[in-house]
Design a protein around this motif. Sequence first.
Motif, PDB file in Angstrom:
ATOM      1  N   ILE A  32       0.768  -1.114   0.078  1.00  0.00           N
ATOM      2  CA  ILE A  32      -0.170  -0.060  -0.061  1.00  0.00           C
ATOM      3  C   ILE A  32       0.590   1.337  -0.100  1.00  0.00           C
ATOM      4  N   LEU A  33       1.905   1.209   0.654  1.00  0.00           N
ATOM      5  CA  LEU A  33       3.042   2.538   0.868  1.00  0.00           C
ATOM      6  C   LEU A  33       3.595   2.711  -0.781  1.00  0.00           C
ATOM      7  N   THR A  34       3.851   1.459  -1.188  1.00  0.00           N
ATOM      8  CA  THR A  34       4.504   1.740  -2.573  1.00  0.00           C
ATOM      9  C   THR A  34       3.505   2.526  -3.779  1.00  0.00           C
ATOM     10  N   LEU A  35       2.232   1.881  -3.682  1.00  0.00           N
ATOM     11  CA  LEU A  35       1.198   2.260  -4.224  1.00  0.00           C
ATOM     12  C   LEU A  35       1.047   3.938  -4.172  1.00  0.00           C
ATOM     13  N   VAL A  55      13.319   4.676  13.452  1.00  0.00           N
ATOM     14  CA  VAL A  55      14.330   5.406  12.889  1.00  0.00           C
ATOM     15  C   VAL A  55      13.970   5.477  11.360  1.00  0.00           C
ATOM     16  N   LEU A  56      13.858   4.271  10.626  1.00  0.00           N
ATOM     17  CA  LEU A  56      13.295   4.013   9.081  1.00  0.00           C
ATOM     18  C   LEU A  56      12.282   4.608   8.859  1.00  0.00           C
ATOM     19  N   SER A  57      11.295   4.911   9.758  1.00  0.00           N
ATOM     20  CA  SER A  57      10.033   5.643   9.613  1.00  0.00           C
ATOM     21  C   SER A  57      10.397   7.168   9.478  1.00  0.00           C
ATOM     22  N   THR A  67       2.207   7.927   5.937  1.00  0.00           N
ATOM     23  CA  THR A  67       1.475   6.592   6.377  1.00  0.00           C
ATOM     24  C   THR A  67       2.147   5.303   6.975  1.00  0.00           C
ATOM     25  N   VAL A  68       3.381   5.273   6.993  1.00  0.00           N
ATOM     26  CA  VAL A  68       4.038   3.970   7.416  1.00  0.00           C
ATOM     27  C   VAL A  68       3.745   3.926   8.873  1.00  0.00           C
ATOM     28  N   GLN A  69       3.060   5.026   9.628  1.00  0.00           N
ATOM     29  CA  GLN A  69       2.703   4.936  10.852  1.00  0.00           C
ATOM     30  C   GLN A  69       1.547   4.034  11.228  1.00  0.00           C
ATOM     31  N   ALA A  70       0.652   3.598  10.098  1.00  0.00           N
ATOM     32  CA  ALA A  70      -0.542   2.741  10.158  1.00  0.00           C
ATOM     33  C   ALA A  70       0.130   1.139  10.443  1.00  0.00           C
ATOM     34  N   ILE A  71       1.346   0.777  10.068  1.00  0.00           N
ATOM     35  CA  ILE A  71       1.685  -0.420  10.494  1.00  0.00           C
ATOM     36  C   ILE A  71       2.796  -0.502  11.331  1.00  0.00           C
ATOM     37  N   ILE A  82      -1.396  16.465  12.777  1.00  0.00           N
ATOM     38  CA  ILE A  82      -1.176  14.951  12.210  1.00  0.00           C
ATOM     39  C   ILE A  82      -0.767  13.923  13.057  1.00  0.00           C
ATOM     40  N   GLU A  83       0.510  14.209  13.759  1.00  0.00           N
ATOM     41  CA  GLU A  83       1.001  13.276  14.792  1.00  0.00           C
ATOM     42  C   GLU A  83       0.103  13.227  15.988  1.00  0.00           C
ATOM     43  N   THR A  84      -0.425  14.158  16.598  1.00  0.00           N
ATOM     44  CA  THR A  84      -1.330  14.182  17.618  1.00  0.00           C
ATOM     45  C   THR A  84      -2.459  13.219  17.302  1.00  0.00           C
ATOM     46  N   ILE A  85      -3.186  13.398  16.175  1.00  0.00           N
ATOM     47  CA  ILE A  85      -4.344  12.704  15.736  1.00  0.00           C
ATOM     48  C   ILE A  85      -3.672  11.017  15.457  1.00  0.00           C
ATOM     49  N   SER A  86      -2.458  10.857  15.018  1.00  0.00           N
ATOM     50  CA  SER A  86      -2.015   9.574  14.802  1.00  0.00           C
ATOM     51  C   SER A  86      -1.753   9.039  16.253  1.00  0.00           C
TER      52      SER A  86
END
Length: 383
Positions: free
Chosen positions: A17-20, A69-71, A83-87, A134-138
């Motif tokens: 999904i991230l790639t798409l 770190v990678l995120s 969006t990587v935060q979702a996983i 964004i980060e507060t909501i996430s």
Amino acid sequence: MGNSRWWDFAVVAGAVILTLLLLVNGAEGWELVSAIAVIVAIVLVWYLLGRHSEQGSPRAIAVVVAVIVLSGIGTAISPGMATVQAIAFPLVWILSRTTRDAVFANVLLAVSVGAGYVLRLGPTMDVLAEAAVIETISLAGSFAIGFWITRISEESDERARLIDELRQTQAQLELVSRDAGAMGERERLAREIHDTIAQDLTGLVLLAQRTRRELVGGSATVGETVDLLEDSARSALAETRSLVATTAPVGLSGDGIVAALERLATRFTRETGIAVAVTGAVPKLTRETEVVLLRCAQEGLANVRKHSGAVTCGLDLFVRDGMVGIAVSDSGDGFDPLAVREGFGLSGMRDRLALVGGDLRIDSRPGDGTEVTATLPLVAVPA
């Protein structure tokens, strides 16, 4: 870590999904290649270290640090990588040892992604405000999902613990049940042996003593006494075979309790010289009820022979108030029931009656005879 296959699927699906999303958002060139490299790195970290790590172990901590770190790096390369935060949030949560560690790691992940977002777009007030929102909501969403995961995990552990306890309890109950069954069977055999074989053997001893006296005195009744000895021995043998075969008492031949009591009375009179009168009538009873009544009569007559000194006694059957019973009375010496400690016979009668909801009553006075009455619920055979 349990059920890693589902997390394998989630990580791969998240990478796809991230790639798409990168392609849809128009990422290209070095940005697209670098972002995909970060995605591949996250997938490799999971498969090489994360999927078999125990919560809070050094490998798990290494995976958490790498994902954080990678995120951040991926978001700094391309804002769409946020969006990587979702996983990433769920992975960080499940690999942390405690809930407090998971909360701390999620906060670090949100800071890392937010920092990467600001670095990519520039540290302006609008970008800072947007990153903060964004980060507060996430982060709030990650806490909701994380606490839900923790609750599900705790409930699963509790169910597993309860299942283990239940299995242990079942095993203990099976052991107790086997022990109780074995003890009950031993008590039943003890009652049956006392009420049958032991009494027959007592009769044999008394008849042997009588035979010796008659032989010494030259009595003409020696032959009759020898016949009684043989009958008693045969009766003891038949009762023994009945116990071994776990069948009904040999005294119950199918013609009812009254006929069985009359045969018992006849034999008792021949052996002891004590006249026994059988009175009363009852409807046709179940075999179990007849067995209890016959055993109580046998024990009552055994006590008359051993203790009463009577010359007459009676067996009286009766039905009263939904109860059937038998009264064993004698004209002997009597005794004070409160002053005499019951032997195995009377206690065995009480136990036998208690098993079928019955009761035992003893009425006696010194010099005025004795009456032992056994009652139990009336269970008649339907006509």
